[in-house]
Design an enzyme around this catalytic site. Structure first.
Site, PDB file in Angstrom:
ATOM      1  CG  HIS A   1      41.815 -15.515  26.580  1.00  0.00           C
ATOM      2  ND1 HIS A   1      40.543 -15.140  26.196  1.00  0.00           N
ATOM      3  CD2 HIS A   1      41.661 -16.241  27.733  1.00  0.00           C
ATOM      4  CE1 HIS A   1      39.657 -15.614  27.077  1.00  0.00           C
ATOM      5  NE2 HIS A   1      40.313 -16.284  28.012  1.00  0.00           N
TER       6      HIS A   1
ATOM      7  CG  HIS B   1      36.962 -16.602  30.371  1.00  0.00           C
ATOM      8  ND1 HIS B   1      37.454 -17.698  31.055  1.00  0.00           N
ATOM      9  CD2 HIS B   1      36.687 -15.660  31.299  1.00  0.00           C
ATOM     10  CE1 HIS B   1      37.488 -17.427  32.354  1.00  0.00           C
ATOM     11  NE2 HIS B   1      37.024 -16.195  32.534  1.00  0.00           N
TER      12      HIS B   1
ATOM     13  CG  ASP C   1      37.342 -21.091  28.395  1.00  0.00           C
ATOM     14  OD1 ASP C   1      38.234 -21.838  28.827  1.00  0.00           O
ATOM     15  OD2 ASP C   1      37.057 -19.984  28.916  1.00  0.00           O
TER      16      ASP C   1
ATOM     17  CG  ASP D   1      36.625 -21.640  32.143  1.00  0.00           C
ATOM     18  OD1 ASP D   1      36.025 -22.235  31.224  1.00  0.00           O
ATOM     19  OD2 ASP D   1      37.511 -20.779  31.939  1.00  0.00           O
TER      20      ASP D   1
HETATM   21  C1  SP5 Z   1      41.970 -19.576  29.402  1.00  0.00           C
HETATM   22  C2  SP5 Z   1      41.140 -18.822  30.390  1.00  0.00           C
HETATM   23  O1  SP5 Z   1      40.160 -19.362  30.894  1.00  0.00           O
HETATM   24  N1  SP5 Z   1      41.539 -17.577  30.723  1.00  0.00           N
HETATM   25  C3  SP5 Z   1      40.770 -16.813  31.634  1.00  0.00           C
HETATM   26  C4  SP5 Z   1      41.409 -15.551  32.063  1.00  0.00           C
HETATM   27  C5  SP5 Z   1      40.514 -14.829  33.021  1.00  0.00           C
HETATM   28  N2  SP5 Z   1      41.229 -13.844  33.750  1.00  0.00           N
HETATM   29  C6  SP5 Z   1      40.415 -12.856  34.431  1.00  0.00           C
HETATM   30  C7  SP5 Z   1      39.829 -13.408  35.661  1.00  0.00           C
HETATM   31  C8  SP5 Z   1      39.115 -12.341  36.462  1.00  0.00           C
HETATM   32  C9  SP5 Z   1      38.850 -12.932  37.798  1.00  0.00           C
HETATM   33  N3  SP5 Z   1      37.831 -12.267  38.514  1.00  0.00           N
HETATM   34  C10 SP5 Z   1      37.089 -13.285  39.194  1.00  0.00           C
HETATM   35  C11 SP5 Z   1      36.002 -12.815  40.069  1.00  0.00           C
HETATM   36  C12 SP5 Z   1      35.179 -14.062  40.352  1.00  0.00           C
HETATM   37  N4  SP5 Z   1      34.334 -13.905  41.461  1.00  0.00           N
HETATM   38 ZN    ZN Z   2      38.186 -19.554  30.425  1.00  0.00          ZN
END
Ligand code: SP5
Ligand code: ZN
Length: 382
Positions: free
Chosen positions: A171, A221, A219, A308
């Site tokens: 990111h 994301h 990933d 993830d």
């Molecule tokens: C490296 C990496 O995987 N970074 C991910 C960052 C994500 N951060 C935002 C997470 C938002 C969490 N909301 C979760 C709700 C799930 N039910």
């Molecule tokens: Zn991630």
């Protein structure tokens, strides 16, 4: 199979992160990598290597030097100039639209203003030794890349090495950090690989014989930072499978329409996916990604590996099982490319080791074959 690991990641140990309008316990925590290291030792098929220090230069080649210098000093400056605080996070963001219709703003000088200039969200706190930990993750990725390049350049072999990076990197963009990431480990390693190949190979190669690498991001994301860093480059292909940004972090990038710019048009490919993607659906998307990599004919493959995508991940909504991780590893391994596997996300801490060893099993099994066959470089390329 070799893996690169450093204990220094433990120095980045925030106790809180602001997420979903709540003060939460951090998802991205030292226990993630401690569990991964434990599982690789218990497996028996892995050899641990400590990273070598590569200094600050490779980081400043990929990131804006001012971001790197800021991260070196920001936590201490906040203590001295604002107030003592274990975690340091931005609260005023330098959104470009604030100055709509005006000239571009000047880079701020106060530390609390610089936080909102260099960081895009609230979930990525700085603690006292974050910079040391983030640098160690870069050294882990660079050392893994050197092991793969050494084998390619001296023996013509296509080996695979796993880089146990933490904090993660995908990111982090050229001059802005966030998403638990400070430095983009995989992007720095990809730039380093191209630089080393350029030094080792003759200068008079034609354009389509010049070094090129692919970064495959699996990933959950979207790898927005990696995409941004390489968006205008023809020599680095970036392909990302991820949750559709219409519903998932990082929300503002990762759409299929983003195909690169300038020389890089066509070298960026996003494959956004729906909810509850199962093993077969993920594998079908991966098959499409691999066909693009096959056509690009990279000298090296980097994998941004996020665990993830698992069915049990607390941040994700995919449905990949341990058997799915095996199949994903098998499909990526079967490309036969020299491969650096770089750790990104994955937050179901107690299962990370088993997901990872499932993914890596194909590479462990292929090691005897990979170290006896010569990898054909300089293939004819489009
Ligand atoms: C490296 C990496 O995987 N970074 C991910 C960052 C994500 N951060 C935002 C997470 C938002 C969490 N909301 C979760 C709700 C799930 N039910
Ligand atoms: Zn991630």
């Amino acid at each position: 199979m070799k893996y690169v690991y450093s204990d220094l990641h433990q120095l980045h140990d925030p106790q809180v992160e602001i997420e979903d309008s709540a003060l939460n316990e951090p998802s991205e925590r030292p226990a993630r990598l401690i569990e991964i290291d434990r599982a690789l030792i218990a497996h028996g098929g892995f050899t641990k290597v400590e990273p070598n220090s590569h200094g600050i230069y490779p980081i400043k080649r990929t990131h804006e030097p001012a971001l790197v210098d800021f991260l070196a000093e920001a936590w201490q400056r906040f203590q001295d100039e604002v107030r003592p605080s274990r975690e340091v996070v931005p609260d005023v963001f330098a959104m470009a639209r604030l100055r709509d219709g005006m000239t571009e703003g000047l880079a701020p000088t106060r530390v609390e203003a610089q936080l909102g200039w260099y960081c895009f969200e609230t979930t990525t706190p700085l603690v006292a030794e974050t910079f040391t930990a983030a640098r160690s993750a870069v050294d882990v990725a660079l050392t893994a890349t050197d092991l793969v390049l050494d084998e390619l350049l001296t023996a013509g072999k296509a080996i695979a090495v796993y880089a146990a990076c933490r904090p993660p990197g995908h990111h982090a963009a050229r001059n802005i950090y966030g998403g638990y990431c400070f430095f983009n480990n995989v992007a720095i390693a990809a730039d380093h690989a191209i630089a080393r190949l350029n030094e080792s190979w003759p200068e008079d190669l034609s354009q389509n014989e010049r070094p090129r690498v692919s970064v495959l991001d699996v990933d959950y994301h979207h790898g927005n930072g990696t995409q941004q860093i390489f968006y205008d480059r023809a020599d680095v292909q970036f392909i990302s499978l991820h949750a559709d940004p219409a519903r998932a972090y990082p929300f503002h990038l990762g759409f299929a329409e983003e195909r690169g710019t300038g020389d890089g048009v066509g070298a960026n490919l996003n494959i956004p996916l729906g909810v509850q993607i199962d093993d077969a659906q993920f594998d079908a998307a991966l098959a499409e990604a691999m066909s693009h990599i096959e056509k690009f004919k990279p000298d090296l493959l980097f994998v941004s590996l996020g665990l993830d995508i698992s069915a049990t991940d607390p941040l994700g909504d995919f449905a990949v099982t341990p058997d799915g991780f095996k199949k994903i590893g098998r499909r990526i391994e079967s490309a036969g490319l020299p491969t650096v596997i770089v750790q990104e996300g994955g937050y179901d801490v107690s299962r990370l080791g088993s997901y990872l060893t499932s993914f890596l099993q194909a590479f462990v099994d292929a090691e005897p074959r990979r170290s006896s066959e010569i990898f054909a470089r300089h293939q004819t390329r489009p």
